[in-house]
Design a protein around this motif. Sequence first.
Motif, PDB file in Angstrom:
ATOM      1  N   VAL A   1      60.739  11.431 -57.158  1.00 55.56           N
ATOM      2  CA  VAL A   1      60.030  10.267 -56.635  1.00 55.56           C
ATOM      3  C   VAL A   1      59.966  10.380 -55.128  1.00 55.56           C
ATOM      4  O   VAL A   1      61.005  10.471 -54.464  1.00 55.56           O
ATOM      5  CB  VAL A   1      60.714   8.948 -57.057  1.00 55.56           C
ATOM      6  N   ASP A   2      58.756  10.398 -54.587  1.00 57.54           N
ATOM      7  CA  ASP A   2      58.555  10.516 -53.139  1.00 57.54           C
ATOM      8  C   ASP A   2      57.700   9.342 -52.665  1.00 57.54           C
ATOM      9  O   ASP A   2      56.482   9.427 -52.599  1.00 57.54           O
ATOM     10  CB  ASP A   2      57.880  11.857 -52.815  1.00 57.54           C
ATOM     11  N   LEU A   3      58.361   8.234 -52.368  1.00 55.18           N
ATOM     12  CA  LEU A   3      57.687   7.037 -51.883  1.00 55.18           C
ATOM     13  C   LEU A   3      58.336   6.595 -50.580  1.00 55.18           C
ATOM     14  O   LEU A   3      59.571   6.459 -50.514  1.00 55.18           O
ATOM     15  CB  LEU A   3      57.775   5.899 -52.914  1.00 55.18           C
ATOM     16  N   GLY A   4      57.512   6.382 -49.562  1.00 53.53           N
ATOM     17  CA  GLY A   4      58.052   5.952 -48.278  1.00 53.53           C
ATOM     18  C   GLY A   4      58.681   4.571 -48.355  1.00 53.53           C
ATOM     19  O   GLY A   4      59.733   4.309 -47.760  1.00 53.53           O
ATOM     20  N   HIS A   5      58.053   3.684 -49.078  1.00 59.72           N
ATOM     21  CA  HIS A   5      58.586   2.348 -49.284  1.00 59.72           C
ATOM     22  C   HIS A   5      58.092   1.837 -50.630  1.00 59.72           C
ATOM     23  O   HIS A   5      57.252   2.479 -51.278  1.00 59.72           O
ATOM     24  CB  HIS A   5      58.164   1.393 -48.159  1.00 59.72           C
ATOM     25  N   ARG A   6      58.593   0.729 -51.060  1.00 59.45           N
ATOM     26  CA  ARG A   6      58.303   0.230 -52.393  1.00 59.45           C
ATOM     27  C   ARG A   6      56.924  -0.430 -52.435  1.00 59.45           C
ATOM     28  O   ARG A   6      56.545  -1.158 -51.512  1.00 59.45           O
ATOM     29  CB  ARG A   6      59.378  -0.765 -52.835  1.00 59.45           C
ATOM     30  N   PRO A   7      56.175  -0.189 -53.519  1.00 58.95           N
ATOM     31  CA  PRO A   7      54.892  -0.883 -53.681  1.00 58.95           C
ATOM     32  C   PRO A   7      55.132  -2.317 -54.150  1.00 58.95           C
ATOM     33  O   PRO A   7      56.274  -2.765 -54.304  1.00 58.95           O
ATOM     34  CB  PRO A   7      54.191  -0.053 -54.746  1.00 58.95           C
ATOM     35  N   ALA A   8      54.038  -3.023 -54.415  1.00 56.74           N
ATOM     36  CA  ALA A   8      54.151  -4.380 -54.929  1.00 56.74           C
ATOM     37  C   ALA A   8      54.881  -4.365 -56.269  1.00 56.74           C
ATOM     38  O   ALA A   8      54.824  -3.387 -57.027  1.00 56.74           O
ATOM     39  CB  ALA A   8      52.763  -4.998 -55.084  1.00 56.74           C
ATOM     40  N   ALA A   9      55.571  -5.467 -56.556  1.00 62.63           N
ATOM     41  CA  ALA A   9      56.391  -5.530 -57.765  1.00 62.63           C
ATOM     42  C   ALA A   9      55.556  -5.301 -59.024  1.00 62.63           C
ATOM     43  O   ALA A   9      55.995  -4.625 -59.969  1.00 62.63           O
ATOM     44  CB  ALA A   9      57.102  -6.876 -57.828  1.00 62.63           C
ATOM     45  N   ALA A  10      54.323  -5.842 -59.062  1.00 61.82           N
ATOM     46  CA  ALA A  10      53.482  -5.684 -60.250  1.00 61.82           C
ATOM     47  C   ALA A  10      53.106  -4.218 -60.463  1.00 61.82           C
ATOM     48  O   ALA A  10      53.164  -3.700 -61.585  1.00 61.82           O
ATOM     49  CB  ALA A  10      52.222  -6.544 -60.117  1.00 61.82           C
TER      50      ALA A  10
ATOM     51  N   ILE B   1      49.094   5.241 -55.800  1.00 61.98           N
ATOM     52  CA  ILE B   1      50.389   5.750 -56.242  1.00 61.98           C
ATOM     53  C   ILE B   1      50.109   6.634 -57.454  1.00 61.98           C
ATOM     54  O   ILE B   1      49.453   6.225 -58.408  1.00 61.98           O
ATOM     55  CB  ILE B   1      51.371   4.609 -56.571  1.00 61.98           C
ATOM     56  N   MET B   2      50.572   7.865 -57.385  1.00 65.04           N
ATOM     57  CA  MET B   2      50.277   8.876 -58.396  1.00 65.04           C
ATOM     58  C   MET B   2      51.513   9.106 -59.266  1.00 65.04           C
ATOM     59  O   MET B   2      52.629   9.228 -58.756  1.00 65.04           O
ATOM     60  CB  MET B   2      49.857  10.189 -57.733  1.00 65.04           C
ATOM     61  N   VAL B   3      51.283   9.199 -60.556  1.00 64.09           N
ATOM     62  CA  VAL B   3      52.341   9.460 -61.524  1.00 64.09           C
ATOM     63  C   VAL B   3      51.895  10.632 -62.392  1.00 64.09           C
ATOM     64  O   VAL B   3      50.793  10.605 -62.960  1.00 64.09           O
ATOM     65  CB  VAL B   3      52.629   8.230 -62.404  1.00 64.09           C
ATOM     66  N   LEU B   4      52.745  11.651 -62.492  1.00 58.53           N
ATOM     67  CA  LEU B   4      52.435  12.820 -63.305  1.00 58.53           C
ATOM     68  C   LEU B   4      53.604  13.091 -64.239  1.00 58.53           C
ATOM     69  O   LEU B   4      54.736  13.303 -63.782  1.00 58.53           O
ATOM     70  CB  LEU B   4      52.164  14.047 -62.433  1.00 58.53           C
ATOM     71  N   VAL B   5      53.341  13.078 -65.541  1.00 57.48           N
ATOM     72  CA  VAL B   5      54.359  13.349 -66.560  1.00 57.48           C
ATOM     73  C   VAL B   5      53.915  14.572 -67.344  1.00 57.48           C
ATOM     74  O   VAL B   5      52.807  14.591 -67.904  1.00 57.48           O
ATOM     75  CB  VAL B   5      54.547  12.141 -67.499  1.00 57.48           C
TER      76      VAL B   5
END
Length: 437
Positions: free
Chosen positions: A338-347, A383-387
């Motif tokens: 997980v490479d996120l600078g800060h947290r996105p919105a809760a939803a 925000i990108m998600v790859l599984v």
Amino acid sequence: MDTGYAPQPRASRVPVGLRAPFSGRTWREFLHLILNLPMSVVMFAYAIVVMSLGAGLLITFLGIPVLAAGLSGSRALGALERGRARALLDLDVAAPEPIRPSKPGLMGWVGAVLKSGASWRHLLYGLLHFPWALFSFVFSVVFWTVGWALLAYPLWQWTFPAYLGQPGIQLWGDGTGNGVYVDGSTGMAFVSGFGLLLTLAGPWVIRGLTSVDRLMIHGLLGPSSLATRVSELESDRGVVVDTAAADLRRIERDLHDGAQARLVALAMDLGLAKEKLTEDPAAAAKMVDEAHGEVKVALQELRDLARGIHPAILTDRGLGPALSALAARCTVPVKVTVDLGHRPAAAIEGIAYFTVSELLQNISKHAQATSATVDVWHTADRIMVLVTDDGRGGANTATGSGLAGLSERLDSVDGLLVVDSPVGGPTAISAELPWRG
């Protein structure tokens, strides 16, 4: 033997450029250009009459309803144009948004028609399409017929000496009979060659002319981008409501069949233990011990249910630790990055979590994989998600599958699900979500 693969058609040995003048598409588009002129004449005349009659009668009460009726007629002609484009151009343009009166009665309908941008665009199409239809009709007919006529020149060259008293097509003359004529085998070959070039270029000229018609029909006779967006939002809202209702039903079912039933049985066991407490303390102690085990099981079921609604670790620590905890419960070894600078919105964070959760469940149940990876990163405003997994593949978003529901849920927030899962694997499923910090 049925291999599961459809037989492939044999490739034609004739180049596309040579087939184009004889293709059905070319002749359908040419027919569309020919029909452009009479249709545009009707629509142009209708638009002029509607505007003139409506404007002339505005000084009376009849002007407004007459103009509204004329606009309604323009929509009918527009529907005819969309049908013609569908049949001849293979252009399927959706009908514009329907008229929705804000109040019942004639005046409500008149007001709705006059406020409808689609109605005015249909009228504008009748005005703007006429000059283009006239040009495209003349240009296409002249270009196409001249090309075929010159290509067939050796077949009708004999008409010049027989009926006109000249050896062939005149290229230049001074009016006294002196001039340059195309005759002989060399001249006929030159004319036929030039006609062949025009004939081969004709389909592409026709295609270019019809592309303008496509743009005008799509832009003026179809739904507006705003109306399309509103329709998408209404559809997405329905998906969200249905999803929320399904989640509530699932929670109610899990509570009723799981923890609630277990707690009811636990209350009955404790009641029996209370009755036996004075008569048979040993049996009562045994029943209390069993009830204690039931309490632990009920608590675990409630924790699992709460985690399915919204896990506490996601709220407290964010997406990275929550996905790591999720991967630890998967039956397949999963590497999480997980490479996120800060947290996105809760939803958005919750949707990303449950997307990965459902994909990992699919891997556990269906993929027959030995390893999987989860990558999450932030790029631009997404925000990108790859599984990925090394399983048997074959996953798809066909209607009724879990991936179809997941795709609809992502679409409801302007997200996107892309599945790359050939039979035999590996599988890579990527999800995009809007970044809302």
